[in-house]
Design a protein around this motif. Sequence first.
Motif, short mmCIF file in Angstrom:
data_model
loop_
_atom_site.label_atom_id
_atom_site.label_comp_id
_atom_site.label_asym_id
_atom_site.label_seq_id
_atom_site.Cartn_x
_atom_site.Cartn_y
_atom_site.Cartn_z
N HIS A 89 30.53 47.35 40.31
CA HIS A 89 30.27 46.37 41.05
C HIS A 89 30.74 46.07 42.30
O HIS A 89 31.86 46.60 42.50
CB HIS A 89 30.33 45.16 40.20
N ASP A 100 38.71 46.13 43.21
CA ASP A 100 37.91 45.67 41.69
C ASP A 100 36.38 45.82 42.04
O ASP A 100 35.93 45.26 42.69
CB ASP A 100 38.42 44.46 41.49
N GLY A 101 35.89 47.03 41.22
CA GLY A 101 34.62 47.23 41.34
C GLY A 101 34.08 48.21 42.49
O GLY A 101 33.67 49.25 42.14
N GLU A 134 28.70 41.05 38.47
CA GLU A 134 29.55 41.25 37.42
C GLU A 134 30.73 40.38 37.34
O GLU A 134 31.23 40.06 36.29
CB GLU A 134 30.21 42.88 37.85
N GLU A 135 31.01 39.50 38.35
CA GLU A 135 32.29 38.75 38.13
C GLU A 135 31.95 37.07 37.44
O GLU A 135 32.80 36.79 36.80
CB GLU A 135 32.78 38.36 39.56
N HIS A 196 37.95 52.41 37.65
CA HIS A 196 38.10 51.13 37.67
C HIS A 196 39.86 50.86 38.07
O HIS A 196 40.53 51.88 37.06
CB HIS A 196 37.70 50.21 36.65
N GLN A 199 43.79 46.58 36.50
CA GLN A 199 44.11 44.95 36.61
C GLN A 199 45.22 44.47 35.69
O GLN A 199 45.17 43.08 35.75
CB GLN A 199 42.55 44.31 36.45
N HIS A 364 33.80 44.62 31.80
CA HIS A 364 33.35 45.68 32.89
C HIS A 364 31.89 45.98 32.44
O HIS A 364 31.36 45.94 31.35
CB HIS A 364 34.03 46.97 32.65
MN MN Z 1 35.58 44.87 38.07
#
Ligand code: MN
Length: 420
Positions: A89, A100-101, A134-135, A196, A199, A364
């Motif tokens: 994403h 992130d993404g 996605e978030e 990815h 995180q 995800h």
């Molecule tokens: Mn992500």
Amino acid sequence: MNDNPSRSTELSANIRRLQNRIEELGRIGAITGGGVWRVALSDEDQEGRNLVVRWMNDLGLSIQVDQIGNVIGTRAGVLDCAPVLIGSHIDSVATGGLYDGALGVLAGLEAIQTLSEADLKTQYPIAVGFFTNEEGVRFTPDMMGSAVHQGSLSLQTALETVGTDGQTVGAELIRIGYAGDTPVKNMTPQAYLELHIEQGPVLENTNTTIGAVTGVQGISWTEFELQGVSNHAGTTPMHLRHDAGYVAAAIAVEARAIATDFGDNQVATIGVSELTPNLINVIANRARVTVDLRNTSDAKLHQAETRLIGFATDTAATEGVTLEKRTLARFSPVEFDTVIIDMVEKAAASSNHTYRRLPSGAGHDAQMFAPNCPTGMIFIPSTQGISHNINEFSSEQDIAAGMDVLMKVLLELLQKQLSN
Ligand code: MN
Ligand code: GLV
Ligand code: MN
């Protein structure tokens, strides 16, 4: 075109080009001090989408935008069939980082460009996609676009979803020009892969470069709305209060207690806490609090939800406050395909990268594909385990390692028949 797959193992991607794209996309919605604000279906998301679509066009991909705004660009293979799909994403939380993404999507573009520059023909088509919202910070649930793509959320429900600012997904898709006409649920990939950032702290703390992701833990998002009575903070005896703020605070403390008592993988977060009228000497007549509970065990996640809801109901009743609760997202844990997990480990080993298996703590898009096609993820370390924070960072060296493993797994998948 070269169609000898043995040549494929010599292919290496251009990491500088990938980094440049990460940085260029990171300038869209840039926050002073670092990071990005590219919340789903905002002007910034639109601008980011336009840039990635331009890059897809430059690579000569055939681009489809579906009815929920997912964008997929495909490079043809020898066979005219569903592609091996690399996805992620480009929307962010309001305090997002550059990786992130974005890493997964731009790594997919880089993989395709590398194949094209080597003039390498693959059996299966290869596609790269970015999925809408996605978030889940403006519109819930998270993983909305991939859920609709894979049929676990209806298009109608998604389009009618009202965001935190009162706008709907459907209207915002039209406004930013991404209400596409490709039908959703129209494609099951041969396989789905996502690179990815972790995180979290596991890879860094164990000096490991590559995570072979075993699955994604279950996610439960609940919103509690509490309605009490505002009154004077100095004059109202404690036993006569209907304090919505107190009940919200007690729910927050209970969520932490649940995580502490359950131990293991149970986590609990109060991401939103709002009081009305939010004044120092006025008892709050209204409160809104959200609880994010996650566990790798669905049974334990159910137990955590039951305990929390029981507590919230009892505490609200005792305080004389009305309680309304709404489930904003609920996903059971998923497991990824063991063949792909093995392929990730083998690819990492063949390049002498350190590797380990681990479950994903974050949600995800891959989890939406896992029930329907062979699916896997590759993690690389996040510095200090920080994400959903403008200081999120992964080194160029780790990105190069992740890209190397992605290429190796991808090249195998592009020639090989897998069944789910
Ligand atoms: Mn992500
Ligand atoms: C998505 O990033 C989530 O895990 O909340
Ligand atoms: Mn995220």
